[in-house]
Design a protein around this motif. Structure first.
Motif, PDB file in Angstrom:
ATOM      1  N   PRO A   1     -49.843   5.630  75.826  1.00 56.15           N
ATOM      2  CA  PRO A   1     -51.265   5.321  75.614  1.00 56.15           C
ATOM      3  C   PRO A   1     -51.834   5.948  74.348  1.00 56.15           C
ATOM      4  O   PRO A   1     -52.831   5.458  73.821  1.00 56.15           O
ATOM      5  CB  PRO A   1     -51.934   5.917  76.865  1.00 56.15           C
ATOM      6  N   GLU A   2     -51.166   7.008  73.817  1.00 57.46           N
ATOM      7  CA  GLU A   2     -51.718   7.727  72.658  1.00 57.46           C
ATOM      8  C   GLU A   2     -51.057   7.362  71.332  1.00 57.46           C
ATOM      9  O   GLU A   2     -51.712   7.368  70.289  1.00 57.46           O
ATOM     10  CB  GLU A   2     -51.567   9.239  72.862  1.00 57.46           C
ATOM     11  N   LEU A   3     -49.770   7.090  71.328  1.00 56.79           N
ATOM     12  CA  LEU A   3     -49.029   6.889  70.091  1.00 56.79           C
ATOM     13  C   LEU A   3     -48.146   5.645  70.176  1.00 56.79           C
ATOM     14  O   LEU A   3     -47.536   5.384  71.216  1.00 56.79           O
ATOM     15  CB  LEU A   3     -48.128   8.097  69.786  1.00 56.79           C
ATOM     16  N   ALA A   4     -48.087   4.914  69.068  1.00 60.45           N
ATOM     17  CA  ALA A   4     -47.122   3.811  68.916  1.00 60.45           C
ATOM     18  C   ALA A   4     -46.174   4.201  67.795  1.00 60.45           C
ATOM     19  O   ALA A   4     -46.608   4.450  66.660  1.00 60.45           O
ATOM     20  CB  ALA A   4     -47.832   2.504  68.590  1.00 60.45           C
ATOM     21  N   THR A   5     -44.880   4.275  68.104  1.00 56.74           N
ATOM     22  CA  THR A   5     -43.897   4.766  67.135  1.00 56.74           C
ATOM     23  C   THR A   5     -42.707   3.816  67.105  1.00 56.74           C
ATOM     24  O   THR A   5     -42.238   3.370  68.155  1.00 56.74           O
ATOM     25  CB  THR A   5     -43.419   6.179  67.511  1.00 56.74           C
ATOM     26  N   VAL A   6     -42.254   3.521  65.899  1.00 54.02           N
ATOM     27  CA  VAL A   6     -41.091   2.650  65.722  1.00 54.02           C
ATOM     28  C   VAL A   6     -40.060   3.393  64.894  1.00 54.02           C
ATOM     29  O   VAL A   6     -40.382   3.940  63.824  1.00 54.02           O
ATOM     30  CB  VAL A   6     -41.479   1.327  65.032  1.00 54.02           C
ATOM     31  N   VAL A   7     -38.823   3.444  65.393  1.00 46.09           N
ATOM     32  CA  VAL A   7     -37.720   4.120  64.722  1.00 46.09           C
ATOM     33  C   VAL A   7     -36.624   3.091  64.440  1.00 46.09           C
ATOM     34  O   VAL A   7     -36.316   2.268  65.305  1.00 46.09           O
ATOM     35  CB  VAL A   7     -37.153   5.262  65.593  1.00 46.09           C
ATOM     36  N   ALA A   8     -36.075   3.134  63.246  1.00 47.70           N
ATOM     37  CA  ALA A   8     -35.007   2.198  62.888  1.00 47.70           C
ATOM     38  C   ALA A   8     -33.928   2.912  62.099  1.00 47.70           C
ATOM     39  O   ALA A   8     -34.208   3.861  61.354  1.00 47.70           O
ATOM     40  CB  ALA A   8     -35.566   1.030  62.082  1.00 47.70           C
ATOM     41  N   ILE A   9     -32.694   2.454  62.267  1.00 47.49           N
ATOM     42  CA  ILE A   9     -31.556   2.942  61.491  1.00 47.49           C
ATOM     43  C   ILE A   9     -30.960   1.744  60.778  1.00 47.49           C
ATOM     44  O   ILE A   9     -30.692   0.707  61.394  1.00 47.49           O
ATOM     45  CB  ILE A   9     -30.511   3.623  62.394  1.00 47.49           C
ATOM     46  N   PHE A  10     -30.762   1.874  59.474  1.00 43.96           N
ATOM     47  CA  PHE A  10     -30.262   0.784  58.656  1.00 43.96           C
ATOM     48  C   PHE A  10     -28.919   1.163  58.039  1.00 43.96           C
ATOM     49  O   PHE A  10     -28.647   2.349  57.807  1.00 43.96           O
ATOM     50  CB  PHE A  10     -31.239   0.454  57.522  1.00 43.96           C
ATOM     51  N   GLY A  11     -28.131   0.150  57.732  1.00 39.39           N
ATOM     52  CA  GLY A  11     -26.892   0.353  57.001  1.00 39.39           C
ATOM     53  C   GLY A  11     -27.025  -0.173  55.583  1.00 39.39           C
ATOM     54  O   GLY A  11     -27.300  -1.358  55.380  1.00 39.39           O
TER      55      GLY A  11
ATOM     56  N   ARG B   1     -24.930  -2.918  54.971  1.00 41.85           N
ATOM     57  CA  ARG B   1     -23.606  -2.670  55.507  1.00 41.85           C
ATOM     58  C   ARG B   1     -23.646  -2.526  57.022  1.00 41.85           C
ATOM     59  O   ARG B   1     -24.640  -2.111  57.604  1.00 41.85           O
ATOM     60  CB  ARG B   1     -23.010  -1.385  54.895  1.00 41.85           C
ATOM     61  N   GLU B   2     -22.498  -2.850  57.648  1.00 38.47           N
ATOM     62  CA  GLU B   2     -22.366  -2.684  59.091  1.00 38.47           C
ATOM     63  C   GLU B   2     -22.214  -1.205  59.423  1.00 38.47           C
ATOM     64  O   GLU B   2     -21.648  -0.441  58.649  1.00 38.47           O
ATOM     65  CB  GLU B   2     -21.153  -3.464  59.600  1.00 38.47           C
ATOM     66  N   LEU B   3     -22.696  -0.835  60.592  1.00 36.00           N
ATOM     67  CA  LEU B   3     -22.666   0.560  61.004  1.00 36.00           C
ATOM     68  C   LEU B   3     -21.604   0.841  62.058  1.00 36.00           C
ATOM     69  O   LEU B   3     -21.685   1.849  62.764  1.00 36.00           O
ATOM     70  CB  LEU B   3     -24.050   0.969  61.531  1.00 36.00           C
ATOM     71  N   TYR B   4     -20.623  -0.026  62.169  1.00 38.98           N
ATOM     72  CA  TYR B   4     -19.541   0.240  63.104  1.00 38.98           C
ATOM     73  C   TYR B   4     -18.848   1.558  62.727  1.00 38.98           C
ATOM     74  O   TYR B   4     -18.465   1.768  61.580  1.00 38.98           O
ATOM     75  CB  TYR B   4     -18.498  -0.883  63.075  1.00 38.98           C
ATOM     76  N   GLY B   5     -18.707   2.425  63.697  1.00 31.83           N
ATOM     77  CA  GLY B   5     -18.007   3.686  63.468  1.00 31.83           C
ATOM     78  C   GLY B   5     -18.859   4.781  62.887  1.00 31.83           C
ATOM     79  O   GLY B   5     -18.400   5.917  62.759  1.00 31.83           O
ATOM     80  N   ALA B   6     -20.099   4.492  62.537  1.00 29.26           N
ATOM     81  CA  ALA B   6     -20.971   5.519  61.970  1.00 29.26           C
ATOM     82  C   ALA B   6     -21.312   6.563  63.023  1.00 29.26           C
ATOM     83  O   ALA B   6     -21.415   6.262  64.212  1.00 29.26           O
ATOM     84  CB  ALA B   6     -22.253   4.883  61.427  1.00 29.26           C
ATOM     85  N   ALA B   7     -21.456   7.799  62.581  1.00 28.11           N
ATOM     86  CA  ALA B   7     -21.785   8.925  63.456  1.00 28.11           C
ATOM     87  C   ALA B   7     -20.762   9.102  64.563  1.00 28.11           C
ATOM     88  O   ALA B   7     -21.056   9.667  65.617  1.00 28.11           O
ATOM     89  CB  ALA B   7     -23.182   8.750  64.049  1.00 28.11           C
ATOM     90  N   GLY B   8     -19.535   8.627  64.320  1.00 28.42           N
ATOM     91  CA  GLY B   8     -18.475   8.771  65.304  1.00 28.42           C
ATOM     92  C   GLY B   8     -18.591   7.829  66.479  1.00 28.42           C
ATOM     93  O   GLY B   8     -17.831   7.966  67.454  1.00 28.42           O
ATOM     94  N   GLN B   9     -19.511   6.867  66.437  1.00 29.33           N
ATOM     95  CA  GLN B   9     -19.707   5.910  67.528  1.00 29.33           C
ATOM     96  C   GLN B   9     -18.984   4.605  67.216  1.00 29.33           C
ATOM     97  O   GLN B   9     -18.827   4.228  66.053  1.00 29.33           O
ATOM     98  CB  GLN B   9     -21.193   5.628  67.707  1.00 29.33           C
ATOM     99  N   GLU B  10     -18.561   3.922  68.265  1.00 30.06           N
ATOM    100  CA  GLU B  10     -17.961   2.614  68.046  1.00 30.06           C
ATOM    101  C   GLU B  10     -18.973   1.673  67.416  1.00 30.06           C
ATOM    102  O   GLU B  10     -18.629   0.844  66.585  1.00 30.06           O
ATOM    103  CB  GLU B  10     -17.454   2.039  69.370  1.00 30.06           C
ATOM    104  N   ARG B  11     -20.212   1.814  67.844  1.00 23.73           N
ATOM    105  CA  ARG B  11     -21.264   0.946  67.337  1.00 23.73           C
ATOM    106  C   ARG B  11     -22.617   1.638  67.513  1.00 23.73           C
ATOM    107  O   ARG B  11     -22.752   2.561  68.307  1.00 23.73           O
ATOM    108  CB  ARG B  11     -21.272  -0.390  68.081  1.00 23.73           C
ATOM    109  N   ILE B  12     -23.604   1.184  66.771  1.00 25.73           N
ATOM    110  CA  ILE B  12     -24.961   1.739  66.827  1.00 25.73           C
ATOM    111  C   ILE B  12     -25.882   0.677  67.422  1.00 25.73           C
ATOM    112  O   ILE B  12     -25.869  -0.471  66.983  1.00 25.73           O
ATOM    113  CB  ILE B  12     -25.463   2.127  65.425  1.00 25.73           C
ATOM    114  N   SER B  13     -26.651   1.050  68.418  1.00 26.14           N
ATOM    115  CA  SER B  13     -27.598   0.111  69.013  1.00 26.14           C
ATOM    116  C   SER B  13     -28.960   0.770  69.141  1.00 26.14           C
ATOM    117  O   SER B  13     -29.108   1.990  69.037  1.00 26.14           O
ATOM    118  CB  SER B  13     -27.109  -0.357  70.393  1.00 26.14           C
ATOM    119  N   GLY B  14     -29.980  -0.059  69.403  1.00 28.79           N
ATOM    120  CA  GLY B  14     -31.342   0.456  69.493  1.00 28.79           C
ATOM    121  C   GLY B  14     -31.564   1.404  70.651  1.00 28.79           C
ATOM    122  O   GLY B  14     -32.456   2.258  70.595  1.00 28.79           O
ATOM    123  N   GLY B  15     -30.746   1.268  71.709  1.00 25.14           N
ATOM    124  CA  GLY B  15     -30.898   2.156  72.850  1.00 25.14           C
ATOM    125  C   GLY B  15     -30.252   3.508  72.657  1.00 25.14           C
ATOM    126  O   GLY B  15     -30.355   4.367  73.540  1.00 25.14           O
TER     127      GLY B  15
END
Length: 843
Positions: free
Chosen positions: A648-658, A667-681
């Protein structure tokens, strides 16, 4: 006797005392006595009075009375009055021109040493940054190549050498356009621009414009055209804090002006019109406009005979080098300053030339504590997971924007890890697809417009849709559209309610819903909520708009989601609360506000998105410990991952780009940060949760005051088996136990984490042909997801969707070529086998 005597009545005799009437003189009349002269004069006067003339003349007819003007004609001046007024005005104008010419002297040039800094402040008054150093190096006109001079003339004033110093017609057109609200136009010749740059200031006032006119006329009489052009090239602002052609050549190409080639000179000349808007390195989304302006300059050179046509055809766009920001703008400060400058220019408060002149004190809406909280969240959740040893990690870029829902103020913004190293502001860039964070706009449009499905039923949380992957979308008249988007991993769902479709971000559901609602209404709703009409991809997209193919910024999305949090009331997003110039307050335009959609539509959408955080793809955001609503989104091939949410107080949007740090390509982010894939969740939702918790620490917990929405718990009783829907895939037994472990095959959701746990699948839109905006690469082959080139691991979640049949231009309309599918986030699954991967890829 003559009968000229006065007539009398034939019936009455004249009285002896009566005085006979005078008549015309007669020859038979008796001679006058001693009083004859007086009698003659009296007789003559009497005759003239009675008969209107001398004896023998015809009587004068009576003069008609003067006709008076009546009605509206009485308000109009006579032609004599108009003529006199026009003559007086002409004399006054000529007199004022002569007086102005005699009284206005050419002043002393402005001194670069007198240039002032601009001071940027946080919302609490503490200093954010001080900017104002001047980068200028004068050069002689002979040291500027002729083709660079010609490029400048082609861009700004092609008649410079054989035209008057003042273009009155252009000034009148510019003034008329400004009065009609069409935006500012300079209407100035090179001579006028030089006067403004060298002798005057950048203020848009009548007094300054009049001085500019007289000084330009005088200067043109006293110095040569070459001297004026040399002064203009040495004083003009080219962006990147570079004043003059020499500084610009170094800033953009790392060379002196005398070494610039035709293409480079034309690009620098193109920058003069709007430096920040055409800097393709600092503003990647402006490449198309910048190249169009560059081509305009080259075409002008050809038309004026300054460039051969064959050389024009061989000329290619000259890529400028990376920007070297000021040392005082390192860290996050540079992103904030650039965002504020862009904000002020877009709102028409001041332009970049005025800001470059200095003397401004600008109070932003950024709150230091929340700014630190956002930076800390990115560092803790993302940066600590990155390693210099993994190439993919060098492609990771994070951006975020946070808006106070009550005021519309931007209270925090994360543009990148360091402006000196990565100067593109990831919070305001508009070149990555919004993916499934756009789906709430589709649902809001359905509620707002009382839209119905193919059966004529009002669309709501319980409305059923066919969730099969690759199912052809049907137009309103029941005919096929030729567009059949796939779900993530080509996974099929049975007939599901909209609530489940939102939780699991099923593309088949929202592709059909978007056609049922209508792409135009979806677009109108998104704009009403707060997305700019000029958002790339928003106008061009048709049916595919529902799957998030437009490319808004995190700031744009935060403003739109804040409208949902405010129950449908839109308030313009603001980055500046106060601005002064040399101690005097600069007026700020009133922020726009008004009802974007009804409260019922907004609150109904919020209720749907609350469930996404409680148990859908956005459960990681629940770490905020606050009532929250949000939506995840992941672009095709993991080029971008989003979480857009609000309390109710704040609206915030976070995004990660390649993005490739060398070429700037996506670029694709497969394998970035040691993860198989990066998703919004994953990372975005966790960053959102940590930041929101810290930003609201110490404030009371408040719930959404929803206006009688159809709220639901995540057990989703409306998703259970239905007597009318024997094909429903929900398991009623599992819904009774919210703590039961989800069955990977049942379609329930889990959040994903960096530890490698299975998690919600990403929502990923594709552009026509499977390519991303700004990506020159070829589309991924439908049968080769997870290939080494993609950096994928080969799991079903990694598979990009197959290129689908064409999406319709409109429901029932013609198809658009090579419209790709959009990927969404499915529930967590166990590690896929080779057979699973083959089935998912269609192989």
């Amino acid at each position: 006797m003559s009968d000229a005597s006065p007539p009398s009545s034939s019936d009455d005799e004249p009285s002896p005392d009566a005085t006979p009437e005078a008549g015309p003189p007669s020859a038979a009349a008796p001679a006058p006595g001693p009083a004859a002269p007086e009698a003659d004069a009296s007789a003559a006067h009497t005759a003239r009075s009675r008969f209107g003339g001398w004896p023998g003349w015809a009587p004068r007819p009576p003069r008609p009375p003067a006709r008076r003007r009546s009605g509206w004609r009485r308000l109009l001046p006579t032609w004599r009055l108009v003529l006199v007024a026009g003559a007086v005005a002409l004399v006054a104008l000529l007199g004022s021109l002569v007086a102005g010419y005699l009284l206005v002297d050419i002043p002393e040039p402005k001194s670069a040493a007198a240039a002032q800094s601009n001071v940027y402040l946080y919302a609490d008054g503490s200093q954010l940054a001080r900017v104002g150093e001047i980068d200028r190096e004068n050069v002689a006109l002979d040291d500027v190549p002729e083709h660079v001079r010609h490029a400048t003339l082609a861009a700004e004033d092609r008649d410079f050498y054989h035209a008057p110093p003042v273009d009155v017609g252009a000034m009148a057109r510019a003034g008329w356009n400004m009065m009609r609200g069409g935006g500012r136009q300079s209407g100035s010749t090179i001579t006028q621009q030089y006067v403004k740059n060298y002798y005057l200031d950048q203020r848009q006032t009548v007094t300054r414009k009049v001085k500019e006119l007289f000084i330009a006329v005088k200067l043109d009489r006293e110095v040569s055209k070459d001297e004026i052009l040399e002064g203009y090239l040495n004083t003009s602002y080219f962006g990147r804090n570079a004043y003059g052609i020499q500084a610009a050549a170094h800033a953009y190409y790392g060379k002196p002006a005398k070494e610039l080639n035709v293409a480079e000179g034309a690009y620098l000349a193109a920058l003069l019109n709007s430096p920040n808007a055409y800097d393709v390195r600092a503003n990647p989304g402006a490449r198309e406009r910048a190249e169009a302006r560059w081509e305009y300059v080259l075409d002008g050179m050809v038309s004026e005979g300054w460039l051969e046509e064959d050389e024009r055809e061989r000329t290619r766009f000259p890529e400028p080098r990376d920007q070297n920001p000021s040392a005082g703008l390192d860290g996050e400060r540079g992103y904030l300053v650039e965002a504020v400058k862009q904000h002020l220019e877009e709102r028409g408060v001041v332009d970049e030339h005025q800001l470059a002149a200095g003397g401004y004190r600008i109070t932003t809406t950024i709150e230091p504590a929340r700014q630190r909280a956002l930076t800390d969240a990115v560092d803790a959740q993302l940066e600590t997971a990155l390693s210099e040893e993994r190439e993919q990690d060098s492609w990771v870029r994070a951006g975020a924007s946070s808006v106070d829902t009550e005021t519309g103020h931007v209270v925090a913004m994360y543009g990148g890890r360091d402006y000196v190293e990565q100067y593109v502001n990831n919070a305001t860039r508009r070149d990555y697809q919004a993916a499934s964070t756009f789906k709430p706009f589709v649902y809001a449009a359905a509620l707002e417009n009382d839209s119905t499905n193919q059966k004529g039923e009002l669309i709501g949380p319980s409305t059923k849709y066919d969730g099969r992957s690759g199912r052809e979308v049907v137009s309103r008249d029941g005919s096929g559209t030729g567009w059949a988007p796939e779900n993530e991993g080509n996974r099929d769902y049975d007939t599901v309610p909209v609530s489940e479709g939102m939780d699991k971000s099923i593309n088949a559901v929202f592709a059909q819903m978007g056609v049922d609602v209508g792409p135009e209404l979806v677009r109108d709703t998104a704009v009403a909520l707060g997305l700019p009409e000029a958002t790339p991809g928003l106008t061009e997209a048709d049916a595919s708009i529902s799957l998030g193919t437009a490319t808004p910024s995190t700031l744009d999305m935060a403003g739109a989601y804040a409208t949902l949090a405010r129950h449908g009331e839109h308030r313009e997003v603001l980055l500046v609360s106060e601005i002064t110039k040399d101690g005097e307050t600069v007026d700020l335009p009133e922020p726009e506000r008004g009802e974007a959609i009804s409260r019922e539509a907004a609150d109904g959408t919020t209720a749907m998105l609350e469930a996404v955080v409680r148990g859908g793809t956005g459960t990681a955001a629940a770490s905020s410990g606050r009532p929250s609503a949000g939506k995840t989104g992941t672009a095709e091939n993991d080029r971008a991952a989003w979480f857009a949410g609000y309390t109710p107080e704040l609206a915030t949007v976070v995004a990660i780009f390649g993005q490739d740090p060398e070429t700037g390509a996506q670029r694709e982010l497969y394998g970035a940060a040691g993860q198989e894939r990066i998703s919004g969740g994953g990372f975005p939702a966790r960053i959102w949760g940590q930041y929101t918790q810290a930003a609201l620490e110490g404030q009371p917990v408040t719930d959404f005051e929803l206006h009688q929405p159809e709220r639901r718990e995540h057990d989703d009783s409306d998703m259970g088996s239905d007597e009318d829907d024997p094909d429903s895939s929900s398991d009623p037994d599992s819904e009774d136990d919210p703590d039961a472990d989800p069955d990977p095959d049942s379609g329930s959701e889990e959040s994903e984490g960096p530890e490698g746990s299975t998690g919600p699948e990403p929502d990923r839109p594709s552009t026509p042909g499977g390519t991303e905006p700004g990506d020159s690469g070829s589309p991924s082959a439908p049968d080769s997801p997870g290939s080494p080139e993609d950096g994928g691991s080969g799991t079903p979640d990694d598979n990009p969707p197959a290129v689908e049949d064409n999406a319709p231009a409109a429901p029932g309309g013609a198809a658009e070529p090579d419209q790709g599918a959009v990927r969404e986030e499915p529930p967590g699954e166990a590690t896929a086998t080779d057979a699973d991967r083959a089935a998912a890829s269609g192989g």
